[in-house]
Design a protein around this motif. Structure first.
Motif, PDB file in Angstrom:
ATOM      1  N   THR A 269       8.454 -11.753  -3.156  1.00 39.78           N
ATOM      2  CA  THR A 269       8.564 -11.347  -1.852  1.00 39.78           C
ATOM      3  C   THR A 269      10.055 -11.249  -1.366  1.00 39.78           C
ATOM      4  O   THR A 269      11.069 -11.908  -1.731  1.00 39.78           O
ATOM      5  CB  THR A 269       7.742 -12.480  -0.884  1.00 39.78           C
ATOM      6  N   THR A 270      10.368 -10.271  -0.356  1.00 36.78           N
ATOM      7  CA  THR A 270      11.492  -9.872   0.219  1.00 36.78           C
ATOM      8  C   THR A 270      12.390  -8.989  -0.726  1.00 36.78           C
ATOM      9  O   THR A 270      13.493  -8.380  -0.087  1.00 36.78           O
ATOM     10  CB  THR A 270      12.316 -11.079   0.740  1.00 36.78           C
ATOM     11  N   ASN A 271      11.833  -8.706  -1.816  1.00 32.87           N
ATOM     12  CA  ASN A 271      12.459  -7.727  -2.615  1.00 32.87           C
ATOM     13  C   ASN A 271      12.396  -6.465  -2.461  1.00 32.87           C
ATOM     14  O   ASN A 271      10.969  -6.024  -1.997  1.00 32.87           O
ATOM     15  CB  ASN A 271      12.420  -7.958  -4.099  1.00 32.87           C
ATOM     16  N   PHE A 272      13.242  -5.324  -2.377  1.00 33.36           N
ATOM     17  CA  PHE A 272      13.077  -3.993  -2.040  1.00 33.36           C
ATOM     18  C   PHE A 272      12.519  -3.478  -3.592  1.00 33.36           C
ATOM     19  O   PHE A 272      12.983  -3.986  -4.720  1.00 33.36           O
ATOM     20  CB  PHE A 272      14.360  -3.127  -1.806  1.00 33.36           C
ATOM     21  N   ILE A 273      11.796  -2.436  -3.376  1.00 26.02           N
ATOM     22  CA  ILE A 273      11.054  -1.836  -4.656  1.00 26.02           C
ATOM     23  C   ILE A 273      11.550  -0.213  -4.654  1.00 26.02           C
ATOM     24  O   ILE A 273      11.386   0.508  -3.684  1.00 26.02           O
ATOM     25  CB  ILE A 273       9.475  -1.647  -4.610  1.00 26.02           C
ATOM     26  N   GLY A 274      12.038   0.091  -5.744  1.00 27.24           N
ATOM     27  CA  GLY A 274      12.551   1.375  -5.957  1.00 27.24           C
ATOM     28  C   GLY A 274      14.025   1.886  -5.243  1.00 27.24           C
ATOM     29  O   GLY A 274      14.554   0.734  -4.960  1.00 27.24           O
ATOM     30  N   TYR A 275      14.344   3.110  -4.974  1.00 23.14           N
ATOM     31  CA  TYR A 275      15.393   3.354  -4.614  1.00 23.14           C
ATOM     32  C   TYR A 275      15.670   3.034  -3.001  1.00 23.14           C
ATOM     33  O   TYR A 275      14.633   3.003  -2.436  1.00 23.14           O
ATOM     34  CB  TYR A 275      15.784   5.051  -4.667  1.00 23.14           C
ATOM     35  N   GLY A 276      16.670   2.618  -2.551  1.00 24.92           N
ATOM     36  CA  GLY A 276      17.063   2.479  -1.311  1.00 24.92           C
ATOM     37  C   GLY A 276      15.890   0.972  -0.545  1.00 24.92           C
ATOM     38  O   GLY A 276      15.790   0.355  -1.407  1.00 24.92           O
ATOM     39  N   SER A 278      13.288   1.714   1.420  1.00 28.99           N
ATOM     40  CA  SER A 278      11.901   1.910   2.343  1.00 28.99           C
ATOM     41  C   SER A 278      10.868   1.048   2.226  1.00 28.99           C
ATOM     42  O   SER A 278       9.868   1.358   3.085  1.00 28.99           O
ATOM     43  CB  SER A 278      11.712   3.399   1.773  1.00 28.99           C
ATOM     44  N   PHE A 279      10.773   0.300   0.939  1.00 21.57           N
ATOM     45  CA  PHE A 279       9.708  -0.452   0.765  1.00 21.57           C
ATOM     46  C   PHE A 279      10.226  -1.889   0.582  1.00 21.57           C
ATOM     47  O   PHE A 279      10.752  -2.085  -0.462  1.00 21.57           O
ATOM     48  CB  PHE A 279       8.650  -0.006  -0.009  1.00 21.57           C
ATOM     49  N   MET A 280       9.659  -3.148   1.253  1.00 20.23           N
ATOM     50  CA  MET A 280      10.085  -4.553   0.993  1.00 20.23           C
ATOM     51  C   MET A 280       9.024  -5.123   0.831  1.00 20.23           C
ATOM     52  O   MET A 280       7.836  -5.084   1.576  1.00 20.23           O
ATOM     53  CB  MET A 280      10.940  -4.940   2.055  1.00 20.23           C
ATOM     54  N   ALA A 281       8.616  -6.039  -0.212  1.00 23.05           N
ATOM     55  CA  ALA A 281       7.552  -6.549  -0.650  1.00 23.05           C
ATOM     56  C   ALA A 281       7.288  -7.583   0.379  1.00 23.05           C
ATOM     57  O   ALA A 281       8.302  -8.488   0.668  1.00 23.05           O
ATOM     58  CB  ALA A 281       7.882  -7.315  -1.944  1.00 23.05           C
ATOM     59  N   ILE A 318       4.094   2.663  -3.446  1.00 21.23           N
ATOM     60  CA  ILE A 318       4.890   1.950  -2.561  1.00 21.23           C
ATOM     61  C   ILE A 318       6.473   2.412  -3.126  1.00 21.23           C
ATOM     62  O   ILE A 318       6.618   2.808  -3.943  1.00 21.23           O
ATOM     63  CB  ILE A 318       4.691   0.372  -2.677  1.00 21.23           C
ATOM     64  N   GLY A 319       7.300   2.715  -2.167  1.00 26.35           N
ATOM     65  CA  GLY A 319       8.591   3.083  -2.190  1.00 26.35           C
ATOM     66  C   GLY A 319       8.750   4.504  -2.371  1.00 26.35           C
ATOM     67  O   GLY A 319       7.794   5.357  -2.239  1.00 26.35           O
ATOM     68  N   LEU A 320       9.692   5.068  -2.769  1.00 25.65           N
ATOM     69  CA  LEU A 320      10.162   6.418  -2.751  1.00 25.65           C
ATOM     70  C   LEU A 320       9.465   7.010  -4.113  1.00 25.65           C
ATOM     71  O   LEU A 320       9.599   6.575  -5.205  1.00 25.65           O
ATOM     72  CB  LEU A 320      11.426   6.801  -2.726  1.00 25.65           C
ATOM     73  N   VAL A 321       8.910   8.180  -3.926  1.00 26.71           N
ATOM     74  CA  VAL A 321       8.532   8.984  -5.041  1.00 26.71           C
ATOM     75  C   VAL A 321       9.630   9.475  -5.884  1.00 26.71           C
ATOM     76  O   VAL A 321      10.482  10.204  -5.267  1.00 26.71           O
ATOM     77  CB  VAL A 321       7.254  10.093  -4.824  1.00 26.71           C
ATOM     78  N   ASN A 322       9.840   9.264  -7.091  1.00 23.17           N
ATOM     79  CA  ASN A 322      10.974   9.613  -7.761  1.00 23.17           C
ATOM     80  C   ASN A 322      10.735  10.835  -8.405  1.00 23.17           C
ATOM     81  O   ASN A 322       9.640  11.446  -8.486  1.00 23.17           O
ATOM     82  CB  ASN A 322      11.577   8.472  -8.921  1.00 23.17           C
ATOM     83  N   MET A 323      11.612  11.293  -9.185  1.00 30.14           N
ATOM     84  CA  MET A 323      11.536  12.672 -10.130  1.00 30.14           C
ATOM     85  C   MET A 323      10.545  12.420 -11.027  1.00 30.14           C
ATOM     86  O   MET A 323       9.691  13.454 -11.251  1.00 30.14           O
ATOM     87  CB  MET A 323      12.925  13.144 -10.742  1.00 30.14           C
ATOM     88  N   ASP A 329       0.833  -0.383  -5.857  1.00 29.51           N
ATOM     89  CA  ASP A 329       0.555  -1.828  -5.692  1.00 29.51           C
ATOM     90  C   ASP A 329      -0.583  -1.966  -6.358  1.00 29.51           C
ATOM     91  O   ASP A 329      -1.772  -1.618  -5.827  1.00 29.51           O
ATOM     92  CB  ASP A 329       0.468  -1.808  -4.133  1.00 29.51           C
ATOM     93  N   VAL A 330      -0.647  -2.904  -7.357  1.00 32.21           N
ATOM     94  CA  VAL A 330      -1.798  -3.361  -8.036  1.00 32.21           C
ATOM     95  C   VAL A 330      -2.202  -4.829  -7.938  1.00 32.21           C
ATOM     96  O   VAL A 330      -2.691  -5.438  -8.793  1.00 32.21           O
ATOM     97  CB  VAL A 330      -1.736  -2.718  -9.548  1.00 32.21           C
ATOM     98  N   THR A 331      -1.563  -5.440  -6.963  1.00 34.47           N
ATOM     99  CA  THR A 331      -1.646  -6.934  -6.672  1.00 34.47           C
ATOM    100  C   THR A 331      -3.033  -7.410  -6.868  1.00 34.47           C
ATOM    101  O   THR A 331      -3.209  -8.407  -7.322  1.00 34.47           O
ATOM    102  CB  THR A 331      -0.851  -7.316  -5.389  1.00 34.47           C
ATOM    103  N   ASP A 332      -3.962  -6.693  -6.251  1.00 32.24           N
ATOM    104  CA  ASP A 332      -5.175  -7.385  -5.963  1.00 32.24           C
ATOM    105  C   ASP A 332      -6.084  -7.036  -7.118  1.00 32.24           C
ATOM    106  O   ASP A 332      -7.300  -7.240  -7.177  1.00 32.24           O
ATOM    107  CB  ASP A 332      -5.838  -6.711  -4.611  1.00 32.24           C
ATOM    108  N   ILE A 333      -5.524  -6.461  -8.215  1.00 31.87           N
ATOM    109  CA  ILE A 333      -6.380  -5.941  -9.378  1.00 31.87           C
ATOM    110  C   ILE A 333      -6.245  -7.340 -10.541  1.00 31.87           C
ATOM    111  O   ILE A 333      -4.659  -7.381 -10.878  1.00 31.87           O
ATOM    112  CB  ILE A 333      -6.197  -4.714  -9.967  1.00 31.87           C
TER     113      ILE A 333
END
Length: 383
Positions: A269-276, A278-281, A318-323, A329-333
């Motif tokens: 929790t509180t970590n950012f995912i991917g570039y920049g 735009s999404f924080m856990a 979640i986060g930015l779509v990269n090239m 997010d598969v947390t609930d699986i």
């Protein structure tokens, strides 16, 4: 060729669509399969092979390269119609191979005549006329010159078709504009007939016009999006349902786009995912990395919005779509493994990602979304 994803084309779904469309239009109307834009992302070589096996014998394309793509895989008795771009140097191949083509300016008509004389073979032309789209097509003031050339060079110019295109038939807001276009087309047809020039066929209807304005079906319909199992717009779909008093969609999606889980990571929790940033856990998370990105046609506008299916469950991008990658997010699986199937468009178990919903998340038209799918992704015909 890429191995990060696969596109499947359902022969049974396509056959169902073709059967429905043929019933809708009747046996006398020629069905032309529009395969411009790499067959709306389905892949020209694979798609036309499948369509031919389902009895389709007429294909419409935008340019010469697409016509060549069809010729490479289908050499039997089919008709290919180029509706858009070509250059003078293409005309010899076009005429030699009896490819039909739109003519919407006098220079192209004159050049076609010159090459036809050189080859001693007729150029098969479809005269496109301007009725209100204001894109391509002969203006009313040019018709006398066109008629004169067609008459004087009838040994080398076959007046195969008279055609036009409608300006937004998929929307009821364009109703009166389309109605005026229909009237103008009829007037232009009468002009040619009065000058002793009768086209073998008249055509004007795309998918939308063929449903919204049945009188536009004429001798041939140029059907793109509907043959792939999609409607031009919700308005067209609702209009058809109301007219036929039906509740179920008669069309079936032909395309399925699949990939795999590339890796699985646990994020605190509180970590950012991917570039920049735009999404924080907001909780401890489990994230699956999928080897698909905007280089493959998965729009960057799907960042933090898109959905995919994993084990039949809808999982959020979640986060930015990269090239070349996306994170989901598969947390609930309970368990997600490397190499597991991921569906970007299509069905998995009870879950469905429709092209319409895909488009809604990215604010793209169905047409735009499909034609942006990379050509290098392998296509496979399935039953």
């Amino acid at each position: 060729m890429q191995t990060n994803s696969l596109i499947e084309l359902s022969r049974s779904a396509y056959q169902k669509n073709i059967d429905f469309l043929r019933q809708l239009f009747g046996k006398k109307v020629i069905f032309s399969s529009v395969v411009k834009g790499n067959a709306y992302g389905h892949g020209i070589p694979e798609f036309v092979t499948m369509a031919s096996a389902c009895g389709v014998r007429h294909f419409s394309v935008f340019d010469v390269s697409e016509a060549r793509d069809i010729k490479m895989v289908l050499n039997d008795k089919i008709t290919i119609l180029i509706m858009g771009f070509l250059q003078k140097e293409d005309l010899e191949w076009i005429i030699e191979n009896e490819i039909e083509f739109f003519v919407f300016d006098r220079k192209r008509l004159s050049e076609a005549c010159q090459i036809a004389k050189k080859l001693r073979k007729k150029a098969i032309v479809h005269i496109e006329v301007e009725t209100g789209m204001n894109r391509t097509g002969f203006e009313k003031s040019e018709l006398a010159a066109v008629a004169s050339l067609l008459k004087n060079e009838k040994e080398y110019l076959e007046f195969k078709g008279l055609c036009t295109h409608y300006a937004g038939a998929e929307s009821i807001s364009n109703y009166y504009r389309i109605e005026r276009q229909i009237v103008r087309f009829k007037e232009i047809k009468q002009y040619f007939l009065a000058n002793d020039l009768k086209p073998k066929i008249c055509h004007s209807a795309c998918s939308a016009a063929s449903v919204m304005f049945p009188e536009t079906r004429m001798d041939l319909v140029r059907i793109g999006i509907m043959q792939y199992g999609l409607w031009p717009s919700q308005e067209v779909f609702i209009t058809y349902l109301n007219a036929k008093k039906m509740k179920l969609d008669p069309l079936s999606r032909v395309i399925t786009w699949k990939s795999v889980v590339m890796s699985v990571k646990k994020i605190k929790t509180t970590n950012f995912i991917g570039y920049g940033t735009s999404f924080m856990a907001k909780r401890d998370m489990k994230v699956a990395i999928i080897p698909i990105g905007y280089a493959h046609g998965y729009s960057r506008s799907l960042s933090n919005h898109g959905r995919v299916l994993v084990q039949g469950q809808r999982c959020v991008v979640i986060g930015l779509v990269n090239m070349n990658m996306i994170a989901v997010d598969v947390t609930d699986i309970k368990t997600v493994k490397k190499g597991e199937e991921v569906v970007l468009i299509g069905s998995q178990n009870e879950g469905v990602i429709s092209i319409a919903s895909f488009g809604d998340y990215s604010n793209q038209l169905n047409y735009e979304l499909l034609t942006r799918i990379s050509k290098s992704i392998p296509r496979k015909i399935i039953d």
